[in-house]
Design a protein around this motif. Structure first.
Motif, PDB file in Angstrom:
ATOM      1  N   TYR A  35       0.887  -1.154  -0.017  1.00  0.00           N
ATOM      2  CA  TYR A  35      -0.035  -0.096  -0.057  1.00  0.00           C
ATOM      3  C   TYR A  35       0.788   1.044   0.096  1.00  0.00           C
ATOM      4  O   TYR A  35       2.007   1.180   0.545  1.00  0.00           O
ATOM      5  CB  TYR A  35      -1.052   0.057   1.221  1.00  0.00           C
ATOM      6  CG  TYR A  35      -1.919  -0.952   1.452  1.00  0.00           C
ATOM      7  CD1 TYR A  35      -1.773  -2.297   1.808  1.00  0.00           C
ATOM      8  CD2 TYR A  35      -3.203  -0.319   0.923  1.00  0.00           C
ATOM      9  CE1 TYR A  35      -2.801  -3.195   1.913  1.00  0.00           C
ATOM     10  CE2 TYR A  35      -4.497  -1.571   0.922  1.00  0.00           C
ATOM     11  CZ  TYR A  35      -4.083  -2.759   1.479  1.00  0.00           C
ATOM     12  OH  TYR A  35      -5.079  -3.543   1.575  1.00  0.00           O
ATOM     13  N   GLN A  36       0.433   2.273  -0.659  1.00  0.00           N
ATOM     14  CA  GLN A  36       1.010   3.528  -0.399  1.00  0.00           C
ATOM     15  C   GLN A  36       0.108   4.540   0.402  1.00  0.00           C
ATOM     16  O   GLN A  36      -1.124   4.710   0.065  1.00  0.00           O
ATOM     17  CB  GLN A  36       1.068   4.109  -1.896  1.00  0.00           C
ATOM     18  CG  GLN A  36       1.762   5.663  -2.017  1.00  0.00           C
ATOM     19  CD  GLN A  36       1.486   6.207  -3.403  1.00  0.00           C
ATOM     20  OE1 GLN A  36       0.545   6.437  -3.783  1.00  0.00           O
ATOM     21  NE2 GLN A  36       2.776   6.756  -4.149  1.00  0.00           N
ATOM     22  N   GLN A  37       0.716   5.105   1.279  1.00  0.00           N
ATOM     23  CA  GLN A  37      -0.046   6.044   2.448  1.00  0.00           C
ATOM     24  C   GLN A  37       0.573   7.654   2.051  1.00  0.00           C
ATOM     25  O   GLN A  37       1.437   7.633   2.680  1.00  0.00           O
ATOM     26  CB  GLN A  37      -0.092   5.774   3.651  1.00  0.00           C
ATOM     27  CG  GLN A  37      -1.091   6.252   4.411  1.00  0.00           C
ATOM     28  CD  GLN A  37      -1.199   5.746   5.892  1.00  0.00           C
ATOM     29  OE1 GLN A  37      -0.441   5.074   6.395  1.00  0.00           O
ATOM     30  NE2 GLN A  37      -2.490   6.004   6.487  1.00  0.00           N
ATOM     31  N   ILE A  38      -0.096   8.391   1.332  1.00  0.00           N
ATOM     32  CA  ILE A  38       0.397   9.728   1.305  1.00  0.00           C
ATOM     33  C   ILE A  38      -0.032  10.294   2.608  1.00  0.00           C
ATOM     34  O   ILE A  38      -1.075  10.097   3.224  1.00  0.00           O
ATOM     35  CB  ILE A  38      -0.347  10.404  -0.099  1.00  0.00           C
ATOM     36  CG1 ILE A  38       0.542   9.860  -1.233  1.00  0.00           C
ATOM     37  CG2 ILE A  38       0.087  11.954  -0.023  1.00  0.00           C
ATOM     38  CD1 ILE A  38      -0.072  10.193  -2.578  1.00  0.00           C
ATOM     39  N   LEU A  39       0.653  11.306   2.836  1.00  0.00           N
ATOM     40  CA  LEU A  39       0.372  12.062   4.212  1.00  0.00           C
ATOM     41  C   LEU A  39      -1.023  12.518   4.205  1.00  0.00           C
ATOM     42  O   LEU A  39      -1.414  13.337   3.311  1.00  0.00           O
ATOM     43  CB  LEU A  39       1.406  13.255   4.419  1.00  0.00           C
ATOM     44  CG  LEU A  39       1.329  14.060   5.783  1.00  0.00           C
ATOM     45  CD1 LEU A  39       1.560  13.052   6.880  1.00  0.00           C
ATOM     46  CD2 LEU A  39       2.126  15.317   5.658  1.00  0.00           C
ATOM     47  N   GLY A  40      -1.981  12.346   5.390  1.00  0.00           N
ATOM     48  CA  GLY A  40      -3.079  12.995   5.492  1.00  0.00           C
ATOM     49  C   GLY A  40      -4.255  12.097   4.636  1.00  0.00           C
ATOM     50  O   GLY A  40      -5.329  12.099   4.655  1.00  0.00           O
ATOM     51  N   GLN A  41      -3.729  10.879   4.259  1.00  0.00           N
ATOM     52  CA  GLN A  41      -4.853   9.872   3.363  1.00  0.00           C
ATOM     53  C   GLN A  41      -4.674   8.694   3.597  1.00  0.00           C
ATOM     54  O   GLN A  41      -3.733   8.208   4.670  1.00  0.00           O
ATOM     55  CB  GLN A  41      -4.283  10.122   1.868  1.00  0.00           C
ATOM     56  CG  GLN A  41      -4.248  11.432   1.120  1.00  0.00           C
ATOM     57  CD  GLN A  41      -3.958  11.269  -0.203  1.00  0.00           C
ATOM     58  OE1 GLN A  41      -4.208  10.138  -0.848  1.00  0.00           O
ATOM     59  NE2 GLN A  41      -3.803  12.359  -1.123  1.00  0.00           N
TER      60      GLN A  41
ATOM     61  N   LEU B  88      -9.149   4.682  10.914  1.00  0.00           N
ATOM     62  CA  LEU B  88      -9.259   4.488   9.639  1.00  0.00           C
ATOM     63  C   LEU B  88     -10.379   3.523   9.490  1.00  0.00           C
ATOM     64  O   LEU B  88     -10.413   2.280   9.871  1.00  0.00           O
ATOM     65  CB  LEU B  88      -8.085   3.808   8.666  1.00  0.00           C
ATOM     66  CG  LEU B  88      -6.659   4.810   8.715  1.00  0.00           C
ATOM     67  CD1 LEU B  88      -5.661   3.882   8.546  1.00  0.00           C
ATOM     68  CD2 LEU B  88      -6.622   5.621   7.637  1.00  0.00           C
ATOM     69  N   CYS B  89     -11.473   4.101   8.711  1.00  0.00           N
ATOM     70  CA  CYS B  89     -12.391   2.920   8.170  1.00  0.00           C
ATOM     71  C   CYS B  89     -11.931   2.260   7.003  1.00  0.00           C
ATOM     72  O   CYS B  89     -11.223   2.808   6.235  1.00  0.00           O
ATOM     73  CB  CYS B  89     -13.854   3.601   7.892  1.00  0.00           C
ATOM     74  SG  CYS B  89     -13.889   4.903   6.643  1.00  0.00           S
ATOM     75  N   SER B 105      -9.764   8.295   4.522  1.00  0.00           N
ATOM     76  CA  SER B 105      -8.587   9.109   4.844  1.00  0.00           C
ATOM     77  C   SER B 105      -8.070   9.274   6.313  1.00  0.00           C
ATOM     78  O   SER B 105      -7.015   9.656   6.592  1.00  0.00           O
ATOM     79  CB  SER B 105      -8.717  10.483   4.184  1.00  0.00           C
ATOM     80  OG  SER B 105      -9.937  11.138   4.650  1.00  0.00           O
ATOM     81  N   GLY B 106      -9.003   8.781   7.239  1.00  0.00           N
ATOM     82  CA  GLY B 106      -8.375   8.784   8.658  1.00  0.00           C
ATOM     83  C   GLY B 106      -8.963  10.009   9.327  1.00  0.00           C
ATOM     84  O   GLY B 106      -8.923  11.075   8.719  1.00  0.00           O
TER      85      GLY B 106
END
Lengths: 115, 113
Positions: A35-41, B88-89, B105-106
């Motif tokens: 997975y890629q998690q960009i800041l705030g996402q 996070l859902c 998005s949390g």
């Protein structure tokens, strides 16, 4: 039970350089995800492996990203060449092949900064 | 439009408060609904999992799913400073083989002592 291992934990590179991330899933877990998690996402799936075969890579930018899972265990994710927008945390997760419910166990992630 | 919408917060509450976290979704094919907790610089960890509409309780946590409204909630009772994290859902269609989660998005939660 050991968790999902990832390395390195942090990486800083300049744009157009190459980088590789490594993941070792929980022993016995046939399914592996990047997975890629960009800041705030929230995390976004890049690729899913079942053993060493690809199940879903529809959101993987194949012009620059590649991933492999040799022998159905460890996996590497590579970016070549990197762009500024690739700055993110790259999370690896694993799960049993086909559980009643799909608990995915996540590693701590690799934080990539592209300058 | 995103498939899963979640208010990013931050949400700040005093210790002991009841916390309500919510997500809406647009894809009626989602069958499984989860809540993950993510501490700073850590990977997400599963808190709750539900399959059908209704409530599911686990200790101080209650997950609620309303498929008719495409709305899910997580309630935290007697919130503690250790609950401070991003929630996070996540949702899953559940097709055979494809098990990728679609995340919101949390919501960042801060519980003040």
């Amino acid at each position: 039970e050991a968790g999902v291992a990832q390395s390195p934990r942090y990486k800083i590179i300049e744009k157009r350089q190459s980088v590789a991330f490594w993941c070792n899933p929980i022993s016995g877990h046939a399914t592996l995800y990047w997975y890629q998690q960009i800041l705030g996402q929230g995390p976004k799936l890049l690729i899913q492996f079942q053993n060493n075969g690809v199940v879903d890579d529809s959101q993987l930018p194949k012009d620059r990203f590649s991933a492999e899972r040799l022998k159905g265990v460890d996996s590497t994710l590579k970016i070549q060449p990197a762009k500024l927008e690739d700055s993110a945390v790259y999370l690896c997760a694993s799960s049993y092949r086909d559980p009643l419910y799909n608990e995915q166990f996540f590693g701590p992630g690799t934080r990539l900064t592209v300058l | 439009q995103k498939e899963v919408e979640q208010d990013p917060g931050p949400l700040s509450v005093p210790e002991g408060a009841i916390v309500s976290l919510n997500c809406t979704y647009s894809n009626s094919a989602f069958q499984y609904f989860m809540w993950y907790r993510q501490y700073s610089r850590k990977g997400p960890e599963l808190l709750m999992y539900t399959y059908s509409s209704g409530n599911k309780e686990d200790g101080r946590f209650t997950a609620q799913v309303d498929k008719s409204s495409k709305y899910i909630s997580l309630f935290i009772r007697d919130s503690q400073p250790s609950d401070s994290a991003t929630y996070l859902c996540a949702m899953l269609i559940g097709d055979t083989g494809r098990r990728a989660l679609t995340f919101g998005s949390g919501t960042r939660l801060q519980v003040q002592p």
